[in-house]
Write an enzyme that holds these catalytic residues in place. Structure first.
Site, PDB file in Angstrom:
ATOM      1  N   ASP A 128       0.837  -1.211   0.000  1.00 32.16           N
ATOM      2  CA  ASP A 128       0.000   0.000   0.000  1.00 32.16           C
ATOM      3  C   ASP A 128       0.866   1.254   0.000  1.00 32.16           C
ATOM      4  O   ASP A 128       0.587   2.237  -0.685  1.00 32.16           O
ATOM      5  CB  ASP A 128      -0.909  -0.008   1.247  1.00 32.16           C
ATOM      6  CG  ASP A 128      -1.987  -1.095   1.129  1.00 32.16           C
ATOM      7  OD1 ASP A 128      -2.765  -1.269   2.076  1.00 32.16           O
ATOM      8  OD2 ASP A 128      -2.021  -1.759   0.063  1.00 32.16           O
ATOM      9  N   GLU A 184       3.941   1.641  -1.158  1.00 28.55           N
ATOM     10  CA  GLU A 184       4.586   1.878  -2.480  1.00 28.55           C
ATOM     11  C   GLU A 184       3.547   2.455  -3.447  1.00 28.55           C
ATOM     12  O   GLU A 184       3.791   3.390  -4.185  1.00 28.55           O
ATOM     13  CB  GLU A 184       5.131   0.548  -3.030  1.00 28.55           C
ATOM     14  CG  GLU A 184       6.351   0.024  -2.307  1.00 28.55           C
ATOM     15  CD  GLU A 184       6.626  -1.475  -2.608  1.00 28.55           C
ATOM     16  OE1 GLU A 184       5.631  -2.197  -2.898  1.00 28.55           O
ATOM     17  OE2 GLU A 184       7.796  -1.880  -2.547  1.00 28.55           O
ATOM     18  N   TYR A 185       2.321   1.867  -3.380  1.00 29.99           N
ATOM     19  CA  TYR A 185       1.243   2.308  -4.289  1.00 29.99           C
ATOM     20  C   TYR A 185       0.924   3.780  -4.021  1.00 29.99           C
ATOM     21  O   TYR A 185       0.878   4.606  -4.934  1.00 29.99           O
ATOM     22  CB  TYR A 185       0.003   1.430  -4.057  1.00 29.99           C
ATOM     23  CG  TYR A 185      -1.179   1.741  -4.941  1.00 29.99           C
ATOM     24  CD1 TYR A 185      -2.148   2.665  -4.549  1.00 29.99           C
ATOM     25  CD2 TYR A 185      -1.317   1.138  -6.189  1.00 29.99           C
ATOM     26  CE1 TYR A 185      -3.225   2.958  -5.370  1.00 29.99           C
ATOM     27  CE2 TYR A 185      -2.405   1.419  -7.010  1.00 29.99           C
ATOM     28  CZ  TYR A 185      -3.356   2.334  -6.585  1.00 29.99           C
ATOM     29  OH  TYR A 185      -4.429   2.640  -7.401  1.00 29.99           O
ATOM     30  N   ASP A 186       0.737   4.126  -2.739  1.00 29.27           N
ATOM     31  CA  ASP A 186       0.391   5.517  -2.395  1.00 29.27           C
ATOM     32  C   ASP A 186       1.488   6.481  -2.832  1.00 29.27           C
ATOM     33  O   ASP A 186       1.213   7.577  -3.327  1.00 29.27           O
ATOM     34  CB  ASP A 186       0.153   5.646  -0.879  1.00 29.27           C
ATOM     35  CG  ASP A 186      -1.148   4.950  -0.464  1.00 29.27           C
ATOM     36  OD1 ASP A 186      -1.323   4.678   0.731  1.00 29.27           O
ATOM     37  OD2 ASP A 186      -1.963   4.651  -1.384  1.00 29.27           O
ATOM     38  N   LEU A 214     -33.341 -12.377 -13.590  1.00 24.91           N
ATOM     39  CA  LEU A 214     -33.302 -13.843 -13.635  1.00 24.91           C
ATOM     40  C   LEU A 214     -34.528 -14.453 -12.976  1.00 24.91           C
ATOM     41  O   LEU A 214     -35.004 -13.955 -11.962  1.00 24.91           O
ATOM     42  CB  LEU A 214     -32.047 -14.340 -12.893  1.00 24.91           C
ATOM     43  CG  LEU A 214     -30.705 -13.944 -13.499  1.00 24.91           C
ATOM     44  CD1 LEU A 214     -29.586 -14.298 -12.539  1.00 24.91           C
ATOM     45  CD2 LEU A 214     -30.497 -14.627 -14.835  1.00 24.91           C
ATOM     46  N   GLU A 218     -21.986 -19.621 -11.551  1.00 22.43           N
ATOM     47  CA  GLU A 218     -21.199 -18.525 -10.960  1.00 22.43           C
ATOM     48  C   GLU A 218     -21.843 -18.083  -9.637  1.00 22.43           C
ATOM     49  O   GLU A 218     -23.041 -18.283  -9.437  1.00 22.43           O
ATOM     50  CB  GLU A 218     -21.178 -17.331 -11.938  1.00 22.43           C
ATOM     51  CG  GLU A 218     -20.602 -17.680 -13.302  1.00 22.43           C
ATOM     52  CD  GLU A 218     -20.796 -16.564 -14.336  1.00 22.43           C
ATOM     53  OE1 GLU A 218     -20.595 -15.387 -13.996  1.00 22.43           O
ATOM     54  OE2 GLU A 218     -21.171 -16.890 -15.470  1.00 22.43           O
ATOM     55  N   LYS A 258     -23.634 -15.788  -7.056  1.00 21.69           N
ATOM     56  CA  LYS A 258     -24.551 -14.648  -7.199  1.00 21.69           C
ATOM     57  C   LYS A 258     -24.180 -13.634  -6.101  1.00 21.69           C
ATOM     58  O   LYS A 258     -24.463 -13.826  -4.926  1.00 21.69           O
ATOM     59  CB  LYS A 258     -26.002 -15.100  -7.051  1.00 21.69           C
ATOM     60  CG  LYS A 258     -27.008 -14.012  -7.396  1.00 21.69           C
ATOM     61  CD  LYS A 258     -28.413 -14.577  -7.516  1.00 21.69           C
ATOM     62  CE  LYS A 258     -29.410 -13.497  -7.908  1.00 21.69           C
ATOM     63  NZ  LYS A 258     -29.525 -12.418  -6.908  1.00 21.69           N
ATOM     64  N   ARG A 279     -28.627  -0.321 -12.510  1.00 20.65           N
ATOM     65  CA  ARG A 279     -29.571  -1.087 -13.327  1.00 20.65           C
ATOM     66  C   ARG A 279     -30.872  -0.314 -13.535  1.00 20.65           C
ATOM     67  O   ARG A 279     -31.461  -0.318 -14.610  1.00 20.65           O
ATOM     68  CB  ARG A 279     -29.874  -2.407 -12.610  1.00 20.65           C
ATOM     69  CG  ARG A 279     -30.826  -3.310 -13.348  1.00 20.65           C
ATOM     70  CD  ARG A 279     -31.135  -4.581 -12.568  1.00 20.65           C
ATOM     71  NE  ARG A 279     -32.004  -5.448 -13.326  1.00 20.65           N
ATOM     72  CZ  ARG A 279     -33.291  -5.221 -13.524  1.00 20.65           C
ATOM     73  NH1 ARG A 279     -33.839  -4.145 -13.001  1.00 20.65           N
ATOM     74  NH2 ARG A 279     -34.015  -6.052 -14.238  1.00 20.65           N
ATOM     75  N   GLU A 309     -21.361  -6.796 -11.016  1.00 24.37           N
ATOM     76  CA  GLU A 309     -21.981  -6.493  -9.710  1.00 24.37           C
ATOM     77  C   GLU A 309     -21.056  -5.610  -8.885  1.00 24.37           C
ATOM     78  O   GLU A 309     -19.899  -5.975  -8.640  1.00 24.37           O
ATOM     79  CB  GLU A 309     -22.251  -7.828  -8.977  1.00 24.37           C
ATOM     80  CG  GLU A 309     -23.334  -7.749  -7.940  1.00 24.37           C
ATOM     81  CD  GLU A 309     -24.756  -7.656  -8.542  1.00 24.37           C
ATOM     82  OE1 GLU A 309     -24.912  -7.759  -9.778  1.00 24.37           O
ATOM     83  OE2 GLU A 309     -25.688  -7.483  -7.746  1.00 24.37           O
TER      84      GLU A 309
HETATM   85  N1  LIG Z   1     -22.304 -14.003 -12.362  1.00 30.05           N
HETATM   86  C1  LIG Z   1     -23.496 -13.497 -12.645  1.00 30.05           C
HETATM   87  O1  LIG Z   1     -24.038 -13.626 -13.717  1.00 30.05           O
HETATM   88  C2  LIG Z   1     -24.186 -12.710 -11.587  1.00 30.05           C
HETATM   89  C3  LIG Z   1     -23.583 -12.565 -10.339  1.00 30.05           C
HETATM   90  N2  LIG Z   1     -24.185 -11.859  -9.353  1.00 30.05           N
HETATM   91  C4  LIG Z   1     -25.387 -11.276  -9.538  1.00 30.05           C
HETATM   92  N3  LIG Z   1     -25.941 -10.589  -8.514  1.00 30.05           N
HETATM   93  C5  LIG Z   1     -26.043 -11.386 -10.800  1.00 30.05           C
HETATM   94  C6  LIG Z   1     -27.305 -10.823 -11.194  1.00 30.05           C
HETATM   95  C7  LIG Z   1     -27.615 -11.126 -12.466  1.00 30.05           C
HETATM   96 BR1  LIG Z   1     -29.180 -10.558 -13.367  1.00 30.05          BR
HETATM   97  S1  LIG Z   1     -26.423 -12.063 -13.230  1.00 30.05           S
HETATM   98  C8  LIG Z   1     -25.436 -12.092 -11.804  1.00 30.05           C
END
Ligand SMILES: NC(=O)c1cnc(N)c2cc(Br)sc12
EC number: 6.5.1.2
Length: 316
Positions: free
Chosen positions: A32, A34-36, A82, A110, A112, A133, A168
């Site tokens: 940190d 060095e970065y600063d 979704l 993935e 959420k 959004r 996100e």
């Molecule tokens: N990886 C993703 O697609 C993802 C991850 N986190 C979220 N809160 C959302 C919401 C939508 Br809509 S997609 C998505």
């Protein structure tokens, strides 16, 4: 004085590379301190030589300007919402609907992230706009605030005329705890959870306050980049990483919905193992051409579904 502009250029590259290593690859290269030191030297040189100052300099992540309100902005394409799945039955039903339309299918799963969806627009490689959004069609333009998030690159690493990214914005748990401690000491009302704190921080009219909130960003979608088609969601995630975005590394590929269901079960137990809140998993058909074939219902894609973790008993 060529050496000053060369020094300024070298400092910018070192700072943005350090951001990429830290936020993109999760492999910090500078301390940190060095970065600063690099950032302070860049700010000093740009003050002494304003002729070399450009808006995409890392020193410009935090502006001194206080917005009056957030202009509305229409998204290039509507931001998807979704359908939700709550148990194995819902996921089996999702898989049945998908296989009714496409033969062989592979799923990407993935995390959420429990934050706010944020759309970013880059033109000639530079971040020109960022928006919440909103209602999916029209959001609030919060570019100045998003520029303060080091995980959001000000410039792409590879040539692209125009690129629209979705991801996100979130507040890491550590930032949330520290923020509420400060607010408690100042006698201010506390935020109920990191998601609310992230929303409040992203909608600050003074971006200097946003900058103090230590927010994060995980990119997970691109609108079709002109540079030729990306064939799968995993290729999209690789592309986003190459471009300098922070991409959440916790994703898996499965070829059978039974494997997805087993993984969802595992993740219910592991949901608190991360330094940020997650409220479920997002399951997507990996192949982009198949996503196109499956298309959308009135409000959400047929090629993706959110598995929501079961509500937890709150300790009273
Ligand atoms: N990886 C993703 O697609 C993802 C991850 N986190 C979220 N809160 C959302 C919401 C939508 Br809509 S997609 C998505």
């Amino acid at each position: 004085m060529p050496d000053v502009s060369q020094r300024i250029e070298a400092l910018r590259e070192q700072i943005e590379e350090a951001n990429y290593q830290y936020y993109g690859l999760d492999q910090p290269t500078l301390s940190d301190a060095e970065y600063d030191a690099l950032l302070q030297e860049l700010i000093r040189l740009e003050k002494e030589h304003p002729e070399f100052l450009t808006p995409d300099s890392p020193s410009q992540r935090v502006g001194g300007y206080i917005a009056k309100e957030f202009p509305k902005v229409r998204h290039a394409e509507a931001l998807l919402s979704l359908d939700n799945a709550f148990d194995a039955g819902d996921l089996l039903e999702f898989d049945r609907r998908v296989r009714a339309l496409v033969a062989e299918v592979e799923y990407v799963v993935e995390l959420k992230i429990d934050g706010l969806t944020v759309a970013l627009t880059y033109e000639d490689g530079a971040l020109v706009r960022g928006a919440t959004r909103g209602d999916g069609e029209v959001g609030e333009e919060i570019t100045a605030n998003l520029k303060t998030i080091p995980a959001i690159p000000l410039r792409l690493r590879k040539q692209a005329d125009r690129l629209d990214v979705r991801g996100e914005g979130y507040m890491p748990k550590g930032s949330f705890l520290r923020l509420n401690q400060e607010r408690e000491e100042a006698g201010q009302p506390l935020f109920a959870n990191p998601r609310n704190a992230a929303a409040g921080s992203l909608r600050q009219l003074d971006s200097r306050i946003t900058a103090q909130r230590k927010l994060g960003y995980f990119a997970y979608q691109v609108l079709t980049p002109e540079e030729g088609e990306l064939a799968s969601q995993t290729a999209v995630l690789d592309y986003l990483k190459e471009q300098g975005f922070s991409v959440n590394p916790e994703y898996r590929v499965f070829s059978a919905i039974e494997e997805v269901i087993a993984y969802c079960g595992e993740m219910v137990e592991k949901r608190h193992n991360y330094p940020y809140d997650i409220d479920g998993l997002v399951i997507k058909v990996n192949d982009i051409a198949q996503q196109r074939e499956l298309g959308f219902t009135a409000k959400s894609p047929r090629w993706a579904i959110a598995y929501k973790f079961p509500a937890e008993q709150v300790e009273t």
